[in-house]
Design an enzyme around this catalytic site. Structure first.
Site, PDB file in Angstrom:
ATOM      1  N   LYS A  32       0.819  -1.217   0.000  1.00  0.00           N
ATOM      2  CA  LYS A  32       0.000   0.000   0.000  1.00  0.00           C
ATOM      3  C   LYS A  32       0.848   1.261   0.000  1.00  0.00           C
ATOM      4  O   LYS A  32       0.487   2.254  -0.626  1.00  0.00           O
ATOM      5  CB  LYS A  32      -0.970   0.006   1.179  1.00  0.00           C
ATOM      6  CG  LYS A  32      -0.329   0.184   2.543  1.00  0.00           C
ATOM      7  CD  LYS A  32      -1.370   0.257   3.630  1.00  0.00           C
ATOM      8  CE  LYS A  32      -0.750   0.394   5.001  1.00  0.00           C
ATOM      9  NZ  LYS A  32       0.038   1.609   5.186  1.00  0.00           N
ATOM     10  N   THR A  33       1.990   1.241   0.709  1.00  0.00           N
ATOM     11  CA  THR A  33       2.854   2.430   0.727  1.00  0.00           C
ATOM     12  C   THR A  33       3.401   2.705  -0.662  1.00  0.00           C
ATOM     13  O   THR A  33       3.506   3.858  -1.091  1.00  0.00           O
ATOM     14  CB  THR A  33       4.009   2.240   1.736  1.00  0.00           C
ATOM     15  OG1 THR A  33       3.469   1.944   3.024  1.00  0.00           O
ATOM     16  CG2 THR A  33       4.854   3.497   1.827  1.00  0.00           C
ATOM     17  N   GLU A 225      -4.273   4.144   6.005  1.00  0.00           N
ATOM     18  CA  GLU A 225      -4.875   3.447   7.163  1.00  0.00           C
ATOM     19  C   GLU A 225      -6.271   4.008   7.481  1.00  0.00           C
ATOM     20  O   GLU A 225      -6.596   4.322   8.628  1.00  0.00           O
ATOM     21  CB  GLU A 225      -3.963   3.577   8.396  1.00  0.00           C
ATOM     22  CG  GLU A 225      -2.541   3.087   8.187  1.00  0.00           C
ATOM     23  CD  GLU A 225      -2.418   1.567   8.153  1.00  0.00           C
ATOM     24  OE1 GLU A 225      -3.453   0.888   8.094  1.00  0.00           O
ATOM     25  OE2 GLU A 225      -1.279   1.069   8.166  1.00  0.00           O
ATOM     26  N   ARG A 612       2.153 -10.385  10.700  1.00  0.00           N
ATOM     27  CA  ARG A 612       3.453  -9.725  10.918  1.00  0.00           C
ATOM     28  C   ARG A 612       4.590 -10.660  10.506  1.00  0.00           C
ATOM     29  O   ARG A 612       5.720 -10.215  10.310  1.00  0.00           O
ATOM     30  CB  ARG A 612       3.647  -9.351  12.391  1.00  0.00           C
ATOM     31  CG  ARG A 612       2.675  -8.348  13.017  1.00  0.00           C
ATOM     32  CD  ARG A 612       2.426  -7.146  12.152  1.00  0.00           C
ATOM     33  NE  ARG A 612       1.265  -7.357  11.311  1.00  0.00           N
ATOM     34  CZ  ARG A 612       0.983  -6.625  10.223  1.00  0.00           C
ATOM     35  NH1 ARG A 612       1.797  -5.657   9.866  1.00  0.00           N
ATOM     36  NH2 ARG A 612      -0.091  -6.862   9.496  1.00  0.00           N
TER      37      ARG A 612
END
Length: 764
Positions: A32-33, A225, A612
């Site tokens: 997404k970044t 976010e 994670r």
């Protein structure tokens, strides 16, 4: 536009759709970044002025990373003109320009949570309320939730439902406390974190010209976010984007885990209803995790009813199965995890920083810390006391805040008599009373001490303090933050006070203040990232640090094992992850299973924990755990029953792993261990030791009063041994026991929890 070639089909679609509302559902590890930064670069390449682009994030770290990436993509410094930052930092910057319209000074102070609770504590005392009942934590959270829902103190006092809730909770005075708190902050020229949102909304709704200015300035809005936004953030974005509607929101409903901060999953679930012709792009390719880890994550989150449908996939390797491990106690759980870390380092050559231990609550860290120290493995805990929350740092910053804003009573009374200068509590109380009676600030009272009839020596001391602050204020116009701060440290006597304390704690406090001065100097010497103006003033520095969050810490700063709550781990990734404490009542939390909404958020939290992990994942739970001072038996978490068995590896014999670790770590005469101070290795001599004892499956402690000299016994940790002698009284006998693995030890029998193996005792 070479950067477009690095995007997959869905990512490119999200980048190139620039006219109209866009929702990007970005699954965990889906890039997404990369999409956000490429979209900003694409807009600028298409001729959009960077001054017209607003990008909002939730951490300064994410904002800085995005800005740096855009600069690299375009090969120029135009990205410095972008408005990229956290909601709070961007709105604080905008409020500085127009704060006077709301009656605040341009250099208003920003209160952190501790400051706010300190103010509330004083108000609760002034209203003669019981602090044990009106706990500042509870009152602060209540006020924070109100502001995040855009409910000011006036509205709160008319809000029947909220007043009824307070009455049922036995706290009917919260509405009055809220009023006093809001007035006190305004009087002090201060805003708390929630005010940066609430007052921004007030500014936009009460001053149409300001709203018009920013609606036309920010023609393209991007929000990272989005699932973590609260009602106040949602309302502000709706206002700012109302003219152009070029709003791009990026988020993942499956990672909405901050309802306790006021975030609502409804914002992302209802985005399609808020805008006509909204385009939805789903990023479902995961670049982070193995196929097995991803399969487990997909299966777990599928149990939630409230979600936007998607299914993550990856081209990564299949990877190992997820290890599900059941332990007897939290002690055994910690020992297992730390031994597994040691084995993975030895066998697969991982570094310490490749491991993360994730837990539901901070209190779970203790046993892991103990075992990591025992194995000489350096670690870092996230969520401890921040550098900026240490007393000596808060004291120094209070001086700087008073120099910038002398109306800030909270900071003023913190340092008015530190170091001691003879302005005691009686004098401070008199200053407060006079300020209240004459409806002026305490700073005004201090400036006119002689007029208000203070004793000569007190008046002179107050005058000296006021003169010191005014002399420092004169420097604000001409000197940078470091020069003013250095002089403040000297003039106040604070640095000298700390330097003269030669205790270990005193030296550490002095070094912390020196580190703060180093940070201020670095701030003044670093090129400004905002682009428009290079502001290295003390006010600019104080604003910057007041907006730092725990999430802005660099998790890769050192080669240490990372320990943190799952909430703190969001946005991070590690090759090896241990999710611990998977027990009913702990995870999911007993406080969060009263409604389907709460339970689904706990499941989303579990999903975040799983995703994670990049390469290896362990899930552990303990049959017994000390909670609230008592050892309690635990049922496995309900989430364990939701795990797909085909991807789970439950070791039949966990003993083998523990023994293997022990042999690897100790069988050789020399083994490398990391220094806790740096990443260089040092050789340490190690004596070979026996394997770690694993309690018998039928282990059950016997009554200590049955223990006699000569008996063979079993201890859960030390293994098998023989009682050599018993001393002391009958109520609290102390036994000397010679253990096969651990040698001779003295143990209090009433606490030892021993199992009798053989009842043959020596004849008395």
């Amino acid at each position: 536009m070479h950067f477009l070639d690095e995007l997959n089909e869905q990512q490119r679609e999200a980048v190139e759709y620039i006219h109209g509302p866009l929702m990007v559902i970005a699954g965990a590890g889906s890039g997404k970044t990369k999409v956000l930064t490429a979209r900003i670069a694409y807009l600028m390449e298409r001729g959009v002025d960077p001054f017209h682009i607003l990008a909002l994030t939730f951490t300064n770290k994410a904002a800085n990373e995005m800005k740096a990436r855009v600069e690299r993509m375009l090969g120029n410094t135009e990205a410095r003109n972008l408005y990229i930052g956290t909601f709070h930092s961007v709105f604080a910057r905008l409020l500085r320009s127009d704060a006077h319209r709301l009656g605040y000074p341009a250099n208003f102070t920003i209160y952190d949570t501790d400051d706010s609770k300190s103010v509330l504590k004083k108000i609760i005392a002034e209203l003669k309320l019981d602090e044990k009942h009106y706990r500042p934590n509870i009152v602060f959270q209540r006020i924070s939730n109100a502001k995040n829902s855009l409910i000011g103190w006036q509205e709160y006092q008319q809000y029947h439902e909220l007043l009824q809730e307070d009455n049922r909770a036995g706290r009917p005075m919260i509405a009055k406390i809220y009023e006093y708190y809001a007035r006190r902050c305004f009087q002090n020229g201060a805003m708390d974190f929630d005010d940066l949102l609430y007052q921004m909304y007030v500014l936009l709704t009460q001053f149409p010209d300001v709203l018009h200015k920013y609606q036309h300035k920010f023609q393209y809005i991007l929000i990272d976010e989005y699932q973590d936004t609260n009602p106040a953030q949602y309302a502000i974005i709706k206002l700012l984007g109302a003219v152009h509607e070029n709003i791009c929101v990026v988020g993942d409903d499956a990672q909405s885990i901050y309802s306790f901060r006021g975030a609502t999953i409804r914002n992302i679930l209802q985005f399609e209803k808020d805008y006509e012709d909204v385009k939805v792009v789903k990023l479902e390719q995961n670049y982070r995790s193995t196929r097995n880890i991803l399969a487990v994550a997909n299966e777990v989150i599928a149990y939630n009813k409230q979600q936007l449908p998607k299914k993550l996939w990856t081209q990564n390797d299949e990877g190992e199965k997820i290890k599900l491990v059941s332990l007897l106690s939290e002690y055994d759980e910690a020992r297992f995890v730390v031994d597994a870390i040691a084995e993975q380092k030895y066998r697969n050559h991982y570094n310490n920083k490749d491991f993360a231990i994730l837990y539901r609550t901070n209190s779970q860290s203790r046993s892991f810390e103990e075992h990591l120290r025992r194995m000489n493995i350096p670690y870092t805990i996230y969520g401890g006391i921040s550098f900026y929350q240490r007393k000596e740092i808060k004291d120094f910053l209070a001086y700087l805040r008073v120099v910038v804003n002398p109306l800030d009573e909270e900071s003023l009374f913190r340092i008015i008599n530190f170091p001691q200068r003879g302005i005691g509590e009686v004098t401070q109380a008199k200053i407060r009373v006079l300020a209240s009676e004459h409806k002026i600030s305490v700073w005004d009272v201090m400036q006119r001490a002689q007029d208000f009839g203070f004793r000569q020596n007190i008046a002179e001391t107050l005058d000296a303090f006021v003169t010191m602050i005014k002399n420092l204020q004169l420097m604000l116009e001409t000197e940078n933050a470091y020069t003013v701060a250095l002089q403040a440290g000297k003039a106040s006597g604070l640095v000298k006070e700390l330097y003269n304390d030669k205790s270990v704690e005193g030296i550490a406090r002095y070094e912390n203040v020196q580190e703060l001065l180093n940070a201020i100097q670095e701030f003044t010497e670093t090129p400004d990232e905002e682009g428009e103006l290079t502001d290295k003033s003390l006010g600019a520095y104080l604003q910057q640090i007041s907006l730092l969050t725990d999430a802005d810490k660099d998790t890769a700063e050192s080669d240490t094992v990372k320990l943190m709550t799952i909430h703190a781990a969001k946005g991070l990734e590690f090759p090896c992850v241990f999710v611990v404490g998977l027990e009913e009542g702990l995870f999911p939390s007993a406080m969060s299973i009263n409604t389907r909404e709460e339970l689904e958020e706990e499941r989303r939290l579990f999903y975040v924990a799983i995703t994670r992990a990049k390469e290896r994942l362990w899930l552990t739970y303990a049959a017994n755990r000390y909670r609230y001072g008592n050892q309690m038996q635990n049922d496995p978490s309900r989430f364990i029953s939701e795990l797909p068995p085909e991807y789970i590896d439950t070791p039949v014999d966990q003993v083998q792993l523990i023994r293997r670790v022990s042999q690897n770590m100790f069988a050789q005469q020399t083994m490398p261990f990391e220094s806790s101070k740096n990443t260089s290795y040092r050789q340490v001599q190690s004596t070979p030791t026996s394997t770690v004892h694993v309690p018998s499956p039928d282990f059950k402690p016997d009554d200590f009063r049955l223990m006699k000299v000569g008996m063979k016994v079993e201890h859960q940790k030390f293994g098998y041994g023989q009682i050599v002698s018993i001393d002391g009284n009958a109520t609290n006998p102390i036994a000397t026991i010679r253990f096969e693995l651990s040698g001779e030890k003295k143990i209090m029998l009433s606490y030892a929890r021993l199992r009798i193996v053989s009842s043959d005792a020596e004849a008395s």
